[in-house]
Scaffold this motif. Structure first.
Motif, PDB file in Angstrom:
ATOM      1  N   LYS A 374       0.853  -1.185   0.000  1.00  0.00           N
ATOM      2  CA  LYS A 374       0.000   0.000   0.000  1.00  0.00           C
ATOM      3  C   LYS A 374       0.889   1.234   0.000  1.00  0.00           C
ATOM      4  N   LYS A 375       0.503   2.253  -0.746  1.00  0.00           N
ATOM      5  CA  LYS A 375       1.358   3.406  -0.963  1.00  0.00           C
ATOM      6  C   LYS A 375       1.805   4.055   0.347  1.00  0.00           C
ATOM      7  N   GLU A 376       0.887   4.123   1.307  1.00  0.00           N
ATOM      8  CA  GLU A 376       1.220   4.789   2.563  1.00  0.00           C
ATOM      9  C   GLU A 376       1.918   3.866   3.556  1.00  0.00           C
ATOM     10  N   LEU A 377       2.147   2.610   3.160  1.00  0.00           N
ATOM     11  CA  LEU A 377       2.764   1.638   4.069  1.00  0.00           C
ATOM     12  C   LEU A 377       4.045   1.051   3.489  1.00  0.00           C
ATOM     13  N   LEU A 378       4.743   1.812   2.645  1.00  0.00           N
ATOM     14  CA  LEU A 378       5.968   1.307   2.041  1.00  0.00           C
ATOM     15  C   LEU A 378       7.009   0.966   3.101  1.00  0.00           C
ATOM     16  N   GLY A 379       7.169   1.846   4.076  1.00  0.00           N
ATOM     17  CA  GLY A 379       8.169   1.596   5.112  1.00  0.00           C
ATOM     18  C   GLY A 379       7.814   0.401   5.975  1.00  0.00           C
ATOM     19  N   LEU A 380       6.558   0.312   6.409  1.00  0.00           N
ATOM     20  CA  LEU A 380       6.130  -0.785   7.258  1.00  0.00           C
ATOM     21  C   LEU A 380       6.213  -2.115   6.510  1.00  0.00           C
ATOM     22  N   THR A 381       5.743  -2.139   5.269  1.00  0.00           N
ATOM     23  CA  THR A 381       5.819  -3.372   4.475  1.00  0.00           C
ATOM     24  C   THR A 381       7.270  -3.755   4.198  1.00  0.00           C
ATOM     25  N   GLY A 382       8.088  -2.759   3.864  1.00  0.00           N
ATOM     26  CA  GLY A 382       9.504  -3.027   3.646  1.00  0.00           C
ATOM     27  C   GLY A 382      10.180  -3.555   4.896  1.00  0.00           C
ATOM     28  N   GLY A 383       9.777  -3.023   6.051  1.00  0.00           N
ATOM     29  CA  GLY A 383      10.340  -3.514   7.301  1.00  0.00           C
ATOM     30  C   GLY A 383       9.985  -4.965   7.560  1.00  0.00           C
ATOM     31  N   MET A 384       8.714  -5.329   7.344  1.00  0.00           N
ATOM     32  CA  MET A 384       8.296  -6.717   7.530  1.00  0.00           C
ATOM     33  C   MET A 384       9.003  -7.635   6.534  1.00  0.00           C
ATOM     34  N   PHE A 385       9.097  -7.196   5.284  1.00  0.00           N
ATOM     35  CA  PHE A 385       9.779  -7.958   4.248  1.00  0.00           C
ATOM     36  C   PHE A 385      11.241  -8.217   4.629  1.00  0.00           C
ATOM     37  N   ASN A 386      11.913  -7.171   5.098  1.00  0.00           N
ATOM     38  CA  ASN A 386      13.318  -7.319   5.468  1.00  0.00           C
ATOM     39  C   ASN A 386      13.488  -8.110   6.755  1.00  0.00           C
ATOM     40  N   LEU A 387      12.517  -7.983   7.668  1.00  0.00           N
ATOM     41  CA  LEU A 387      12.555  -8.811   8.886  1.00  0.00           C
ATOM     42  C   LEU A 387      12.519 -10.288   8.520  1.00  0.00           C
ATOM     43  N   MET A 388      11.547 -10.663   7.699  1.00  0.00           N
ATOM     44  CA  MET A 388      11.410 -12.064   7.328  1.00  0.00           C
ATOM     45  C   MET A 388      12.632 -12.545   6.559  1.00  0.00           C
ATOM     46  N   GLY A 389      13.079 -11.727   5.601  1.00  0.00           N
ATOM     47  CA  GLY A 389      14.233 -12.133   4.813  1.00  0.00           C
ATOM     48  C   GLY A 389      15.477 -12.308   5.655  1.00  0.00           C
ATOM     49  N   ASN A 390      15.634 -11.463   6.661  1.00  0.00           N
ATOM     50  CA  ASN A 390      16.855 -11.520   7.453  1.00  0.00           C
ATOM     51  C   ASN A 390      16.760 -12.443   8.656  1.00  0.00           C
ATOM     52  N   LEU A 391      15.669 -13.196   8.753  1.00  0.00           N
ATOM     53  CA  LEU A 391      15.702 -14.316   9.686  1.00  0.00           C
ATOM     54  C   LEU A 391      16.832 -15.278   9.306  1.00  0.00           C
ATOM     55  N   SER A 392      17.157 -15.281   8.022  1.00  0.00           N
ATOM     56  CA  SER A 392      18.266 -16.134   7.562  1.00  0.00           C
ATOM     57  C   SER A 392      19.593 -15.675   8.149  1.00  0.00           C
ATOM     58  N   SER A 393      19.738 -14.375   8.406  1.00  0.00           N
ATOM     59  CA  SER A 393      20.992 -13.891   8.987  1.00  0.00           C
ATOM     60  C   SER A 393      21.172 -14.390  10.409  1.00  0.00           C
ATOM     61  N   ILE A 394      20.060 -14.762  11.055  1.00  0.00           N
ATOM     62  CA  ILE A 394      20.123 -15.360  12.388  1.00  0.00           C
ATOM     63  C   ILE A 394      20.320 -16.860  12.284  1.00  0.00           C
ATOM     64  N   CYS A 395      19.497 -17.482  11.461  1.00  0.00           N
ATOM     65  CA  CYS A 395      19.432 -18.952  11.441  1.00  0.00           C
ATOM     66  C   CYS A 395      20.574 -19.604  10.674  1.00  0.00           C
ATOM     67  N   VAL A 396      20.897 -19.082   9.490  1.00  0.00           N
ATOM     68  CA  VAL A 396      21.871 -19.758   8.630  1.00  0.00           C
ATOM     69  C   VAL A 396      23.236 -19.914   9.292  1.00  0.00           C
ATOM     70  N   PRO A 397      23.833 -18.853   9.882  1.00  0.00           N
ATOM     71  CA  PRO A 397      25.141 -19.055  10.513  1.00  0.00           C
ATOM     72  C   PRO A 397      25.110 -20.066  11.658  1.00  0.00           C
ATOM     73  N   ILE A 398      24.035 -20.030  12.453  1.00  0.00           N
ATOM     74  CA  ILE A 398      23.947 -20.948  13.588  1.00  0.00           C
ATOM     75  C   ILE A 398      23.713 -22.372  13.117  1.00  0.00           C
ATOM     76  N   VAL A 399      22.781 -22.563  12.175  1.00  0.00           N
ATOM     77  CA  VAL A 399      22.490 -23.912  11.673  1.00  0.00           C
ATOM     78  C   VAL A 399      23.731 -24.528  11.046  1.00  0.00           C
ATOM     79  N   ILE A 400      24.466 -23.745  10.280  1.00  0.00           N
ATOM     80  CA  ILE A 400      25.689 -24.270   9.674  1.00  0.00           C
ATOM     81  C   ILE A 400      26.688 -24.658  10.759  1.00  0.00           C
ATOM     82  N   GLY A 401      26.834 -23.803  11.771  1.00  0.00           N
ATOM     83  CA  GLY A 401      27.738 -24.125  12.872  1.00  0.00           C
ATOM     84  C   GLY A 401      27.371 -25.424  13.571  1.00  0.00           C
ATOM     85  N   LEU A 402      26.071 -25.715  13.652  1.00  0.00           N
ATOM     86  CA  LEU A 402      25.613 -26.954  14.293  1.00  0.00           C
ATOM     87  C   LEU A 402      25.748 -28.161  13.368  1.00  0.00           C
ATOM     88  N   LEU A 403      25.576 -27.937  12.050  1.00  0.00           N
ATOM     89  CA  LEU A 403      25.636 -29.052  11.103  1.00  0.00           C
ATOM     90  C   LEU A 403      27.064 -29.514  10.832  1.00  0.00           C
TER      91      LEU A 403
END
Length: 438
Positions: A374-403
């Motif tokens: 939505k035009k008036e929610l670019l920042g909020l939507t972008g924030g949610m999008f980047n939050l979800m995408g960057n869950l990988s920045s939390i999980c991937v390094p740790i999962v690899i370290g465990l594997l």
């Protein structure tokens, strides 16, 4: 005579300026600095791990620490972006996170380094939502994928060409020098950004014809106009949150973004360590060979952006033009598992380059936020999008370290390949038609 006068009148009409194209250079440099400060740890990791006696699990935690705060603060960061001007926002956060980067060069213990990486994530959280707001304000729909591809390519080309420089810096000044150098560059750029950046309606060197062309093509010029400043400060409603959290299409994009960024975070964290410790390459040689996949990703994202916008201009729907590169790239990223079945360093780099080319080819995903939010929610939507995408920045390094067990890195690459498959399936079967949410 009449036709001559008409021709003279037409020639007298000023052409649209190209201010927005010159602006891309600023966005590109900003992304280069952003990713240097995220990835400098991967260059210094072997030396830091040796000096601070870090285990693989501890190293995985340090690699992921940036992602904890960066991901969790994406929504607050996106909300802040909806309420502030990019000129001040970007200058402030670049300057502050660059100081945090310099301090990492003086960390003498695991906890200190972990804490500073968390702080770096806090300060970088609004960066990409801010960049997305800038490109949505400055570029029409038909140019947006290309614009996003060009500035996003900074995360690859900067690392491709500067990784060898950082390796040489460490050889000359130690791992401390890597953080000090990258931090100082960011401090300087914060002042440059504040001096040069303006919103479209305030920019020097832009004429009304260019503003009209941006607006007519779907660029949201009005986001930068003073008259909308108060509207941007309104409180979010339950309807706003439903638009961001309750939409099936967006959830498909969110899941797909986790897959796209997972490959990136492998290369930003474990890749140099993989080459040196698990493939037994010389540190200097590994530093130079590590540049090859980043160059491949750089080519991938530029080709992707050009292809996607070309398809739009040729009459393809936004759904086809945006999904084809993203899905194809995610499937190519699964080639990373091929490194498990080769022995020579050159073949390892070939499979890594194919996988990272695919990741780059899929990385125009921010255009979906520009096209669907939505035009008036670019920042909020972008924030949610980047939050979800960057869950990988939390999980991937740790999962690899465990594997990783002993000298066996193979399970980690199988995991990375599987994530790419999941992302492709999400775009194929969950996202559906790409259109703005009203």
């Amino acid at each position: 005579m009449v036709s001559q006068q008409v021709g003279e009148a037409e020639n007298a009409t000023p052409r649209a300026t190209g201010k927005r194209h010159r602006l891309l250079a600023m966005l590109f440099v900003t992304v280069v600095i952003t990713y240097l400060d995220r990835s400098n740890l991967s260059i210094a990791a072997t030396a830091i791990g040796r000096q601070l006696a870090l285990t693989p699990t501890q190293l995985g935690l340090v690699f992921s620490a940036f992602g904890w705060s960066y991901a969790l603060l994406q929504i607050p960061g996106g909300m802040l972006v909806d309420r502030t001007r990019p000129r001040l926002m970007m200058a402030a956060i670049v300057g502050l996170w660059s100081l945090a980067t310099i301090l990492q060069g003086f960390a003498g213990a695991f906890i200190a380094l972990l804490s500073l990486r968390v702080l770096l994530g806090v300060l970088e959280a609004p960066a990409y939502p801010t960049l997305n707001r800038v490109v949505t304000t400055w570029f029409p729909d038909s140019e947006r994928a290309r614009a996003i591809a060009i500035y996003t390519s900074g995360q690859y080309v900067g690392l491709a060409f500067l990784t060898p420089l950082l390796v040489l810096t460490q050889e000359r000044f130690g791992w401390h020098g890597v953080f000090v150098l990258t931090g100082l560059v960011g401090v300087v750029w914060a002042f440059v950004w504040y001096a040069l950046y303006r919103d479209p309606s305030d920019a020097q060197g832009i004429n009304q014809q260019e503003l009209d062309a941006i607006r007519a093509g779907g660029g949201l010029v009005e986001l930068g106009e003073a008259g909308n400043a108060n509207a941007a400060r309104r409180r979010y409603t339950a309807s706003d949150w439903r638009a961001v959290l309750g939409n099936r299409k967006l959830w498909g994009v969110y899941v797909g973004q986790i897959a796209v960024t997972s490959t990136l975070w492998f290369f930003l964290t474990w890749f140099p360590t993989y080459l040196v410790k698990y493939r037994h390459m010389d540190f200097l040689k590994a530093g130079f060979m590590a540049a090859v996949p980043f160059l491949a990703a750089f080519v991938g994202i530029l080709v992707s952006g050009l292809l996607s916008d070309w398809m739009i201009r040729r009459g393809a729907s936004a759904t086809v033009a945006r999904k084809v590169p993203i899905v194809s790239g995610l499937l190519l990223s699964t080639a990373i598992v091929g490194a498990n079945y080769v022995e020579t360093p050159s073949m390892v780099i070939v499979f890594m380059a194919i996988a990272f080319f695919g990741s780059g080819f899929a990385s125009i995903t921010w255009v979906l936020v520009s096209s669907m939010a939505k035009k008036e929610l670019l920042g909020l939507t972008g924030g949610m999008f980047n939050l979800m995408g960057n869950l990988s920045s939390i999980c991937v390094p740790i999962v690899i370290g465990l594997l990783v067990k002993g000298d066996d890195f193979a399970p980690a690459l199988v995991f990375m390949s599987a994530v790419g498959v999941v992302g492709a399936l999400s775009y194929l079967f969950v996202v559906g038609r790409i259109e703005r949410i009203e």
